[in-house]
Design an enzyme around this catalytic site. Structure first.
Site, PDB file in Angstrom:
ATOM      1  N   ARG A 259      34.932  39.520  38.678  1.00 31.49           N
ATOM      2  CA  ARG A 259      36.217  39.300  37.437  1.00 31.49           C
ATOM      3  C   ARG A 259      35.612  39.840  36.199  1.00 31.49           C
ATOM      4  O   ARG A 259      36.083  38.928  34.962  1.00 31.49           O
ATOM      5  CB  ARG A 259      36.349  37.838  37.361  1.00 31.49           C
ATOM      6  CG  ARG A 259      37.396  37.493  38.574  1.00 31.49           C
ATOM      7  CD  ARG A 259      38.870  37.808  38.202  1.00 31.49           C
ATOM      8  NE  ARG A 259      39.768  37.724  39.400  1.00 31.49           N
ATOM      9  CZ  ARG A 259      40.355  36.369  39.493  1.00 31.49           C
ATOM     10  NH1 ARG A 259      40.239  35.329  38.475  1.00 31.49           N
ATOM     11  NH2 ARG A 259      40.906  36.230  40.618  1.00 31.49           N
TER      12      ARG A 259
ATOM     13  N   ARG B 207      41.253  38.370  31.893  1.00 30.11           N
ATOM     14  CA  ARG B 207      41.978  37.776  30.748  1.00 30.11           C
ATOM     15  C   ARG B 207      40.761  37.267  29.749  1.00 30.11           C
ATOM     16  O   ARG B 207      41.001  36.960  28.673  1.00 30.11           O
ATOM     17  CB  ARG B 207      42.565  36.489  31.180  1.00 30.11           C
ATOM     18  CG  ARG B 207      44.048  36.808  31.645  1.00 30.11           C
ATOM     19  CD  ARG B 207      44.771  35.619  31.964  1.00 30.11           C
ATOM     20  NE  ARG B 207      43.843  35.009  33.120  1.00 30.11           N
ATOM     21  CZ  ARG B 207      44.130  34.004  33.761  1.00 30.11           C
ATOM     22  NH1 ARG B 207      45.485  33.676  33.849  1.00 30.11           N
ATOM     23  NH2 ARG B 207      43.671  33.408  34.968  1.00 30.11           N
TER      24      ARG B 207
ATOM     25  N   ARG C 143      47.781  44.342  29.176  1.00 33.49           N
ATOM     26  CA  ARG C 143      48.191  43.906  30.493  1.00 33.49           C
ATOM     27  C   ARG C 143      49.628  43.805  30.637  1.00 33.49           C
ATOM     28  O   ARG C 143      50.186  44.282  31.853  1.00 33.49           O
ATOM     29  CB  ARG C 143      47.568  42.214  30.870  1.00 33.49           C
ATOM     30  CG  ARG C 143      48.172  41.695  31.823  1.00 33.49           C
ATOM     31  CD  ARG C 143      47.794  41.961  33.093  1.00 33.49           C
ATOM     32  NE  ARG C 143      48.259  41.134  34.122  1.00 33.49           N
ATOM     33  CZ  ARG C 143      49.548  40.529  34.307  1.00 33.49           C
ATOM     34  NH1 ARG C 143      50.356  41.429  33.785  1.00 33.49           N
ATOM     35  NH2 ARG C 143      49.773  39.565  35.313  1.00 33.49           N
TER      36      ARG C 143
ATOM     37  N   ASP D 228      43.644  43.150  43.940  1.00 33.13           N
ATOM     38  CA  ASP D 228      43.721  41.657  44.083  1.00 33.13           C
ATOM     39  C   ASP D 228      43.631  41.483  45.644  1.00 33.13           C
ATOM     40  O   ASP D 228      44.052  42.484  46.400  1.00 33.13           O
ATOM     41  CB  ASP D 228      44.899  41.024  43.815  1.00 33.13           C
ATOM     42  CG  ASP D 228      44.493  39.356  43.697  1.00 33.13           C
ATOM     43  OD1 ASP D 228      44.115  38.691  42.744  1.00 33.13           O
ATOM     44  OD2 ASP D 228      44.859  38.922  44.845  1.00 33.13           O
TER      45      ASP D 228
ATOM     46  N   TYR E 271      45.797  31.552  51.838  1.00 38.16           N
ATOM     47  CA  TYR E 271      46.667  31.634  51.006  1.00 38.16           C
ATOM     48  C   TYR E 271      48.206  31.840  51.597  1.00 38.16           C
ATOM     49  O   TYR E 271      49.176  31.074  51.507  1.00 38.16           O
ATOM     50  CB  TYR E 271      46.658  32.793  50.064  1.00 38.16           C
ATOM     51  CG  TYR E 271      45.690  32.680  48.958  1.00 38.16           C
ATOM     52  CD1 TYR E 271      46.003  31.593  47.964  1.00 38.16           C
ATOM     53  CD2 TYR E 271      44.276  33.128  48.858  1.00 38.16           C
ATOM     54  CE1 TYR E 271      44.928  31.658  46.864  1.00 38.16           C
ATOM     55  CE2 TYR E 271      43.441  33.010  47.913  1.00 38.16           C
ATOM     56  CZ  TYR E 271      43.601  32.100  46.920  1.00 38.16           C
ATOM     57  OH  TYR E 271      42.850  31.929  45.759  1.00 38.16           O
TER      58      TYR E 271
END
Ligand code: CP3
Length: 351
Positions: free
Chosen positions: A28, A32, A41, A77, A152
């Site tokens: 990562r 952000r 973004r 992702d 998920y």
């Protein structure tokens, strides 16, 4: 198999070969925590940003420029392939992946047709190709491991205990294996396409595998992750295999076919090396929260990681999990400088 970056410290460390300086990158590292990321973004979900190769290329390059890390990691992702075959999911900002109709029955298998990377995710390949053309260092491609992606799809949203996923696993083992087999095929196809497009290494993210006991992992997950990693062995690119809270699983995470075992911050690298066994490199394992104590404390903790590794050539410095969004990037800059300046590598090859 020879590659453009065979002599690069990151690739040599992945192979346990002696090299000049301890390589470092951060999971990562894009995202952000970087003001330059927040500036470009845009609105929309991360899936929209990933579908824009110009934007994804720039976002991938931002942390490379800022930190001078030794590798770039593709901005994408783990849910992109399932999204691309039309499973019906989104990634909600501040929450994570959410599924409209979670996976629950045999009939849901049809919603996971095989991935055709050129047709389904052309934007991922365009981004990889553009990055490989622009970068002067290795690009890491990646995929989600079958268990973590399944968690998920079955839960429908991020979960702490993975109770619905594990209930399906225990209650309907044939369906569980069918699901994980499809997700393994999807990961294989995605990883091979990223390698064909020029990625120099890959990481298989099984972030939530630590929810399982060693026996559960062996029975319900290991065969599928092993299938993924062995299916790309012939490409010759280093394979990194990572999860969180995997202290009790480190031997299996390695045995599944990893060249590099990702270690979270809970197990010191000297202990991790004993659990993993000889012949594999380690990646990690600075606690990602230590940066909140400031640069001095973070650099001292980075030195402890280096000390626990004791100069073993098979070490890629990283955090024990991803950079947190509120991280001060200037602290990470200091950590990179410390690792590069003070990390030492013994000259004998890994045993
Ligand atoms: O490491 C990198 O910089 C490469 C890019 C990358 C992202 N996600 C970008 C991202 C990678 C390798 C991932 C993998 C991923 N995605 C994992 C495995 C790694 C891990 O963290 O354990 C998981 C579990 C996911 C699922 C996911 N996607 C979550 C839990 C979230 C966070 C939700 C949030 O907004 O807090 C995402 C979204 C996401 N993926 C972001 C980024 C930069 C942040 C969202 C945004 O900018 O909109």
């Amino acid at each position: 198999m020879t590659g453009r970056y065979d002599d690069h410290p990151f690739i040599r460390a992945c192979r346990g070969l002696p090299h000049q300086r301890v390589p470092v990158w951060f999971m990562r590292q894009a995202g952000r925590s970087l003001p330059e990321y927040r500036a470009i973004r845009g609105e929309g979900t991360i899936l929209d940003a990933i579908a824009d190769p110009e934007l994804s290329t720039e976002i991938t390059l931002q942390p490379v420029r800022r930190y001078d890390v030794d590798a770039a990691i593709l901005y994408s992702d783990i849910v992109v392939p399932a999204h691309a075959v039309g499973f019906g999911l989104t990634v909600t900002p501040g929450v994570g992946p959410e599924v409209e109709r979670p996976f629950r029955t045999e009939a849901d298998l049809q919603r996971l047709r095989p991935l055709d990377p050129e047709a389904d995710t052309p934007y991922v390949l365009a981004t990889v190709r553009q990055l490989v053309a622009e970068l002067d260092r290795p690009l890491i491609g990646f995929a989600g491991a079958p268990f973590t992606v399944a968690s998920y799809l079955v839960e429908g949203r991020p979960s702490k205990d993975h109770a619905i996923t594990k209930a399906l696993m225990f209650a309907n083992e044939p369906l569980w294996h069918s699901l994980l087999d499809r997700l393994a095929d999807m990961a294989i196809t995605s990883l091979r396409s990223q390698i064909d497009a020029g990625a120099s290494a890959i990481q298989l993210f099984d972030s939530w595998a630590g929810a399982l006991s060693a026996a559960q992992y062996r029975r319900f997950v290991y065969p599928h992750s092993e299938k993924v990693l062995s299916a790309i062995a012939d490409t010759g690119v280093p394979r990194i295999h990572f999860g969180v809270t995997t202290g009790e699983l480190l031997d299996q995470i390695g045995a599944a076919g990893a060249d590099v075992v990702g270690v979270d911050w809970r197990v010191p690298l000297d202990q991790a090396r004993r659990r993993v066994g000889a012949g594999k490199a380690l990646q990690g394992n600075l606690d990602p929260t230590v940066v909140f104590a400031g640069a001095e404390v973070a650099c001292a903790a980075a030195r402890e990681v280096l000390a626990a590794n004791d100069g073993h050539p098979g070490h890629v410095f990283n955090l024990g999990h991803g950079v947190m969004p509120t991280t001060d990037p200037d602290v990470l800059t200091e950590v990179v400088k410390t690792v590069h300046a003070e990390g030492t590598v013994r000259s004998e090859p890994a045993e």
